[in-house]
Motif scaffolding. Structure first.
Motif, mmCIF file in Angstrom:
data_model
loop_
_atom_site.group_PDB
_atom_site.id
_atom_site.type_symbol
_atom_site.label_atom_id
_atom_site.label_comp_id
_atom_site.label_asym_id
_atom_site.label_seq_id
_atom_site.Cartn_x
_atom_site.Cartn_y
_atom_site.Cartn_z
ATOM 1 N N ASP A 78 0.695 -1.295 0.135
ATOM 2 C CA ASP A 78 0.076 -0.191 -0.116
ATOM 3 C C ASP A 78 0.778 1.282 0.075
ATOM 4 O O ASP A 78 0.368 2.445 -0.067
ATOM 5 N N GLN A 79 2.229 1.016 0.048
ATOM 6 C CA GLN A 79 3.167 2.259 0.109
ATOM 7 C C GLN A 79 3.255 2.993 -1.559
ATOM 8 O O GLN A 79 3.302 1.823 -2.325
ATOM 9 N N PRO A 80 3.272 4.072 -1.632
ATOM 10 C CA PRO A 80 3.285 4.635 -2.972
ATOM 11 C C PRO A 80 4.810 4.440 -3.502
ATOM 12 O O PRO A 80 5.970 4.204 -2.505
ATOM 13 N N SER A 81 4.947 4.329 -4.763
ATOM 14 C CA SER A 81 6.399 4.201 -5.438
ATOM 15 C C SER A 81 6.929 5.474 -5.165
ATOM 16 O O SER A 81 6.484 6.570 -5.480
ATOM 17 N N GLU A 86 14.194 10.918 -5.444
ATOM 18 C CA GLU A 86 13.222 11.579 -4.344
ATOM 19 C C GLU A 86 13.862 10.745 -3.110
ATOM 20 O O GLU A 86 14.070 11.435 -2.161
ATOM 21 N N ARG A 87 14.112 9.718 -2.926
ATOM 22 C CA ARG A 87 14.925 8.920 -2.157
ATOM 23 C C ARG A 87 16.103 9.633 -1.483
ATOM 24 O O ARG A 87 16.379 9.777 -0.390
ATOM 25 N N VAL A 88 17.078 9.742 -2.779
ATOM 26 C CA VAL A 88 18.198 10.339 -2.415
ATOM 27 C C VAL A 88 18.110 11.692 -1.876
ATOM 28 O O VAL A 88 18.735 12.197 -0.732
ATOM 29 N N ARG A 89 17.219 12.305 -2.495
ATOM 30 C CA ARG A 89 17.053 13.814 -1.789
ATOM 31 C C ARG A 89 16.431 13.835 -0.589
ATOM 32 O O ARG A 89 17.061 14.649 0.533
ATOM 33 N N ALA A 90 15.552 13.036 0.140
ATOM 34 C CA ALA A 90 15.124 13.013 1.385
ATOM 35 C C ALA A 90 16.140 12.339 2.315
ATOM 36 O O ALA A 90 16.270 13.102 3.315
ATOM 37 N N VAL A 91 16.861 11.466 1.851
ATOM 38 C CA VAL A 91 17.703 10.806 2.870
ATOM 39 C C VAL A 91 19.034 11.968 3.070
ATOM 40 O O VAL A 91 19.464 11.900 4.110
ATOM 41 N N SER A 92 19.503 12.539 1.983
ATOM 42 C CA SER A 92 20.423 13.332 2.062
ATOM 43 C C SER A 92 20.088 14.537 2.901
ATOM 44 O O SER A 92 20.702 15.083 3.960
ATOM 45 N N GLY A 93 18.990 15.005 2.599
ATOM 46 C CA GLY A 93 18.307 16.164 3.547
ATOM 47 C C GLY A 93 18.213 15.719 4.764
ATOM 48 O O GLY A 93 18.445 16.516 5.818
ATOM 49 N N ALA A 94 17.875 14.603 5.407
ATOM 50 C CA ALA A 94 17.631 14.339 6.679
ATOM 51 C C ALA A 94 19.034 14.216 7.358
ATOM 52 O O ALA A 94 19.388 14.465 8.397
ATOM 53 N N PHE A 95 20.143 13.563 6.533
ATOM 54 C CA PHE A 95 21.281 13.466 6.755
ATOM 55 C C PHE A 95 21.993 14.907 7.283
ATOM 56 O O PHE A 95 22.371 15.083 8.454
ATOM 57 N N ILE A 96 22.050 15.693 6.340
ATOM 58 C CA ILE A 96 22.380 17.173 6.410
ATOM 59 C C ILE A 96 21.763 17.866 7.627
ATOM 60 O O ILE A 96 22.384 18.554 8.530
ATOM 61 N N LEU A 116 19.896 16.634 23.106
ATOM 62 C CA LEU A 116 19.365 15.936 21.860
ATOM 63 C C LEU A 116 18.347 15.040 22.520
ATOM 64 O O LEU A 116 18.255 14.669 23.515
ATOM 65 N N MET A 117 17.130 15.056 21.681
ATOM 66 C CA MET A 117 15.997 14.196 21.751
ATOM 67 C C MET A 117 15.900 13.217 20.735
ATOM 68 O O MET A 117 16.079 13.305 19.760
ATOM 69 N N ALA A 118 15.724 11.968 21.329
ATOM 70 C CA ALA A 118 15.653 10.953 20.437
ATOM 71 C C ALA A 118 14.754 10.870 19.364
ATOM 72 O O ALA A 118 15.055 10.071 18.201
ATOM 73 N N SER A 119 13.798 10.960 19.714
ATOM 74 C CA SER A 119 12.665 11.076 18.555
ATOM 75 C C SER A 119 12.979 11.983 17.444
ATOM 76 O O SER A 119 12.080 12.154 16.561
ATOM 77 N N LEU A 120 13.958 12.958 17.178
ATOM 78 C CA LEU A 120 14.298 13.789 16.301
ATOM 79 C C LEU A 120 14.370 13.114 15.037
ATOM 80 O O LEU A 120 13.931 13.640 14.041
ATOM 81 N N GLY A 121 14.811 11.924 14.751
ATOM 82 C CA GLY A 121 15.110 11.073 13.660
ATOM 83 C C GLY A 121 13.703 10.842 12.985
ATOM 84 O O GLY A 121 13.553 10.872 11.797
ATOM 85 N N ALA A 122 12.614 10.518 14.004
ATOM 86 C CA ALA A 122 11.265 10.286 13.283
ATOM 87 C C ALA A 122 10.663 11.691 12.589
ATOM 88 O O ALA A 122 9.971 11.754 11.635
ATOM 89 N N SER A 123 10.871 12.816 13.558
ATOM 90 C CA SER A 123 10.606 14.078 13.042
ATOM 91 C C SER A 123 11.179 14.559 11.638
ATOM 92 O O SER A 123 10.547 15.087 10.746
ATOM 93 N N ALA A 124 12.531 13.948 11.467
ATOM 94 C CA ALA A 124 13.288 14.259 10.453
ATOM 95 C C ALA A 124 12.439 13.583 9.080
ATOM 96 O O ALA A 124 12.564 14.054 7.960
ATOM 97 N N LEU A 125 12.045 12.471 9.477
ATOM 98 C CA LEU A 125 11.551 11.706 8.211
ATOM 99 C C LEU A 125 10.415 12.466 7.668
ATOM 100 O O LEU A 125 10.062 12.498 6.433
ATOM 101 N N LEU A 126 9.551 12.935 8.758
ATOM 102 C CA LEU A 126 8.264 13.661 8.222
ATOM 103 C C LEU A 126 8.825 14.880 7.266
ATOM 104 O O LEU A 126 8.241 15.407 6.329
ATOM 105 N N VAL A 127 9.732 15.646 8.088
ATOM 106 C CA VAL A 127 9.997 17.102 7.436
ATOM 107 C C VAL A 127 10.851 16.854 6.171
ATOM 108 O O VAL A 127 10.563 17.541 5.130
ATOM 109 N N PHE A 128 11.701 15.808 6.064
ATOM 110 C CA PHE A 128 12.559 15.990 4.892
ATOM 111 C C PHE A 128 12.027 14.545 3.694
ATOM 112 O O PHE A 128 12.207 15.123 2.480
ATOM 113 N N ALA A 129 11.151 13.607 4.368
ATOM 114 C CA ALA A 129 10.624 12.840 3.229
ATOM 115 C C ALA A 129 9.213 13.179 2.787
ATOM 116 O O ALA A 129 8.606 12.763 1.743
ATOM 117 N N LEU A 130 8.461 13.797 3.693
ATOM 118 C CA LEU A 130 7.134 14.182 3.375
ATOM 119 C C LEU A 130 6.970 15.526 4.016
ATOM 120 O O LEU A 130 6.052 15.836 4.709
#
Length: 180
Positions: free
Chosen positions: A19-22, A27-37, A59-73
């Motif tokens: 059910d996940q969109p293609s 776009e994957r590289v853009r999102a992953v690079s953005g999250a890293f940077i 640091l707060m541990a859930s920042l990685g999950a927030s980064a997924l939303l901000v950079f990938a979505l």
């Protein structure tokens, strides 16, 4: 009705991410690079601010999950600045309050998470990783309300700033403009 093996596999595929969109590799590289940077910038800045102010918690541990939303979505309502900053901050405040009001961790944990969800509903700032912030606070026995400001709110603001700069430089408008 009998299913063939291939029909069964197609049916099962839905439950295994079908059910996940293609998403294109670009776009994957853009999102992953953005999250890293973005995360590197947040971590370095927050660490520096923590050292400058003599605070070990930077640091707060859930920042990685927030980064997924901000950079990938970046178009998601749950990735918008108000949702990220207010959602994380209110959840930290609620988690800290639960530590002070509830002695039993098995009661404090679900209370913190559920009340943070209620707080986000009331403030119209739903941000799924924020519910984890309240749990992290209770699990870590973080009893100082200062934690809600630094690192939670400050890290959230830094992530939003990094996300806005990166997304706009890479052709993704962020944050969303309000409807006209």
């Amino acid at each position: 009705m009998k299913y063939s093996f291939s029909q069964f596999l197609r049916h099962l595929q839905f439950y295994l991410g079908g059910d996940q969109p293609s998403v294109s590799w670009l776009e994957r590289v853009r999102a992953v690079s953005g999250a890293f940077i973005g995360l590197i910038l947040v971590f370095v800045t927050a660490k520096y601010l923590g050292e400058l102010s003599g605070i070990d918690e930077w640091l707060m541990a859930s920042l990685g999950a927030s980064a997924l939303l901000v950079f990938a979505l970046p178009g998601s309502p749950m990735a918008q600045p108000w949702a990220v900053i207010a959602g994380n901050t209110i959840s930290a405040l609620i988690g800290i309050s639960c530590i002070h009001l509830i002695d039993q961790p098995l009661l404090a944990l679900p209370t913190a998470a559920s009340m943070s969800i209620l707080g986000m509903f009331i403030l119209r700032c739903l941000h799924p990783p924020a519910a984890a912030v309240s749990l992290i606070v209770v699990l870590g026995h973080i009893g100082s309300y200062r934690y809600a400001i630094f690192p939670v709110m400050v890290d959230s603001v830094l992530l939003i700033l990094a996300g806005a700069v990166y997304s706009n430089l890479t052709g993704k408008p962020y944050p969303n403009s309000p409807p006209r």
